[in-house]
Scaffold this motif. Structure first.
Motif, short mmCIF file in Angstrom:
data_model
loop_
_atom_site.label_atom_id
_atom_site.label_comp_id
_atom_site.label_asym_id
_atom_site.label_seq_id
_atom_site.Cartn_x
_atom_site.Cartn_y
_atom_site.Cartn_z
N THR A 198 0.80 -1.22 0.00
CA THR A 198 0.00 0.00 0.00
C THR A 198 0.84 1.28 0.00
O THR A 198 0.54 2.21 -0.76
N PRO A 199 1.91 1.38 0.82
CA PRO A 199 2.71 2.61 0.78
C PRO A 199 3.32 2.89 -0.60
O PRO A 199 3.46 4.05 -0.99
N VAL A 200 3.67 1.82 -1.32
CA VAL A 200 4.23 2.00 -2.67
C VAL A 200 3.15 2.54 -3.61
O VAL A 200 3.36 3.53 -4.33
N ALA A 201 2.00 1.86 -3.62
CA ALA A 201 0.91 2.27 -4.50
C ALA A 201 0.47 3.70 -4.22
O ALA A 201 0.20 4.48 -5.14
N GLN A 202 0.39 4.06 -2.94
CA GLN A 202 0.01 5.43 -2.58
C GLN A 202 1.04 6.44 -3.06
O GLN A 202 0.69 7.50 -3.58
N ALA A 203 2.32 6.10 -2.88
CA ALA A 203 3.38 7.01 -3.27
C ALA A 203 3.37 7.29 -4.77
O ALA A 203 3.71 8.40 -5.21
N LEU A 204 2.97 6.29 -5.55
CA LEU A 204 2.92 6.48 -7.01
C LEU A 204 1.86 7.49 -7.43
O LEU A 204 1.90 8.01 -8.54
N HIS A 205 0.92 7.74 -6.52
CA HIS A 205 -0.12 8.73 -6.79
C HIS A 205 0.08 9.99 -5.95
O HIS A 205 -0.85 10.78 -5.76
N GLY A 206 1.29 10.15 -5.42
CA GLY A 206 1.61 11.35 -4.67
C GLY A 206 0.92 11.45 -3.33
O GLY A 206 0.67 12.55 -2.83
N ALA A 213 5.68 12.20 4.45
CA ALA A 213 6.83 12.38 5.33
C ALA A 213 7.98 13.04 4.57
O ALA A 213 8.64 13.95 5.09
N ALA A 214 8.24 12.58 3.35
CA ALA A 214 9.31 13.19 2.55
C ALA A 214 9.01 14.66 2.31
O ALA A 214 9.90 15.51 2.37
N SER A 259 12.63 1.70 -5.62
CA SER A 259 12.06 2.62 -6.61
C SER A 259 10.89 3.43 -6.08
O SER A 259 10.32 4.25 -6.80
N THR A 260 10.50 3.20 -4.82
CA THR A 260 9.36 3.89 -4.24
C THR A 260 9.66 5.38 -4.09
O THR A 260 10.60 5.75 -3.39
N PRO A 261 8.87 6.25 -4.72
CA PRO A 261 9.13 7.70 -4.63
C PRO A 261 9.08 8.20 -3.18
O PRO A 261 8.16 7.86 -2.44
N GLY A 262 10.09 8.95 -2.79
CA GLY A 262 10.12 9.55 -1.46
C GLY A 262 10.86 8.74 -0.42
O GLY A 262 11.10 9.23 0.68
N GLN A 289 10.92 2.54 -13.81
CA GLN A 289 10.15 3.68 -14.30
C GLN A 289 8.72 3.65 -13.78
O GLN A 289 8.13 2.58 -13.58
N LEU A 290 8.18 4.83 -13.55
CA LEU A 290 6.87 4.97 -12.91
C LEU A 290 5.77 4.15 -13.59
O LEU A 290 5.02 3.44 -12.90
N PRO A 291 5.60 4.21 -14.93
CA PRO A 291 4.51 3.43 -15.54
C PRO A 291 4.64 1.92 -15.26
O PRO A 291 3.64 1.25 -15.01
N HIS A 292 5.88 1.40 -15.30
CA HIS A 292 6.06 -0.03 -15.05
C HIS A 292 5.83 -0.34 -13.58
O HIS A 292 5.26 -1.39 -13.24
N LEU A 293 6.23 0.57 -12.70
CA LEU A 293 6.00 0.36 -11.27
C LEU A 293 4.49 0.34 -10.98
O LEU A 293 4.02 -0.45 -10.15
N GLN A 294 3.74 1.16 -11.69
CA GLN A 294 2.28 1.14 -11.54
C GLN A 294 1.70 -0.19 -12.04
O GLN A 294 0.79 -0.75 -11.43
N ASP A 295 2.25 -0.70 -13.15
CA ASP A 295 1.81 -2.01 -13.66
C ASP A 295 2.11 -3.11 -12.65
O ASP A 295 1.29 -4.01 -12.44
N ILE A 296 3.28 -3.06 -12.04
CA ILE A 296 3.67 -4.06 -11.03
C ILE A 296 2.68 -4.03 -9.87
O ILE A 296 2.21 -5.09 -9.41
#
Length: 302
Positions: A198-206, A213-214, A259-262, A289-296
């Motif tokens: 969940t923290p990864v998926a949320q981070a991909l949407h800002g 926290a970042a 690769s998780t933003p932040g 890359q962000l699009p592939h991370l979203q696919d994952i």
């Protein structure tokens, strides 16, 4: 910025050996707690620290072993209920633990002190929990001004996902504790991995605690990036190939975390040179890359 790797000693049986391997691999951050390794983690690390002033050590206050709980109860620092739960964030206990952590690690001050799973035993009483966190942060701010700690934070397993508190709650608590917008709140630590996705998926949407926290200027450390080693067996070679072609299961798993933003970094319990080489290589490669991370994330959450 690229996320980095630190040693997390939660699952290390031999903390000294794990620390030696991590240091040899170039790791400069070690995370521990007085309760780890059945209460011996601090003692195991202490012998390595005098010759390595550049190592950054983060430790915690909250959970305790049964022996530590008995001693704290006998000293009148905690209640019988807290002793039975082996957990306390009461002011008197936190003051004791700061002094004990410094003594056990043999350092003049603590680099980073986490409040350890403050949601433990809160029983859904969010208002009371936030009051107790503010009280704890007040003790930490006092310790920072006395030169006993350089900074503090929250290490949590379920605090963010359960709604027990938010990053803004912690920032507000720190400001109240400090009586100022200038505080010594420095970091959060939470599980981030292919199961705790969940923290990864949320981070991909800002959104979510990592990005929040970042954005507040805090470090964000991922605990359990391999979910205690469980993911080594759960991630198939096909899934690893989908995540990052040509990568091993471990490297692919770590690549998602890295690769998780932040994210500032992740805390890995590894104890051999080979494991550290593989892990560090995964973190040093370019981010997915962000699009592939979203696919994952979509594939894994499905």
């Amino acid at each position: 910025m690229m996320a980095v790797l630190g040693l997390g000693t939660y699952r290390c049986r031999d903390v000294t050996a794990a620390a030696r391997a991590a240091i040899a691999a170039g790791v400069t951050v070690i995370d521990t707690a007085p309760v780890y390794a059945r209460g011996s983690a601090h003692a195991q690390l202490a012998g390595l620290l005098p010759d390595r002033p550049g190592l950054r050590i983060s430790t915690k206050a909250g959970h305790m072993t049964r022996h530590q709980a008995r001693a704290a109860r006998q000293a009148g620092l905690i209640t019988s209920e807290e002793a039975a739960a082996c957990h306390s964030i009461a002011p008197a206990y936190l003051r004791h633990r700061i002094t004990a952590n410094i003594t056990e690690l043999g350092r003049g001050r603590l680099d980073l002190l986490y409040l350890h799973n403050p949601e433990h035993g809160a029983h859904g009483d969010r208002s009371r929990l936030l009051k107790r966190i503010t009280q704890a942060f007040t003790i930490f701010e006092e310790a920072a001004h006395q030169g006993d700690i350089a900074g503090y934070g929250i290490a949590t397993w379920s605090g963010f996902t359960s709604g027990a508190f938010t990053v803004q709650d912690l920032v507000t608590a720190a400001r109240r504790a400090a009586g100022s917008t200038r505080t010594h709140l420095r970091a959060i630590q939470l599980p981030v991995n292919l199961i705790e996705l969940t923290p990864v998926a949320q981070a991909l949407h800002g959104a979510g605690p990592v990005v929040e926290a970042a954005g507040a200027g805090l470090e964000v450390w991922a605990s359990a990036p391999l979910n205690g080693g469980e993911l080594i067996d759960l991630v198939t070679s096909d899934l690893a190939e989908f995540i990052r072609p040509g990568s091993s299961q471990v490297a692919a798993t770590l690549a998602v975390v890295a690769s998780t933003p932040g994210l500032t970094g992740a805390l890995l319990s590894a104890s051999t040179a080979a494991h550290w080489r593989e892990a560090l290589n995964a973190f040093q490669r370019p981010a997915i890359q962000l699009p592939h991370l979203q696919d994952i994330c979509r594939v894994l959450r499905a």
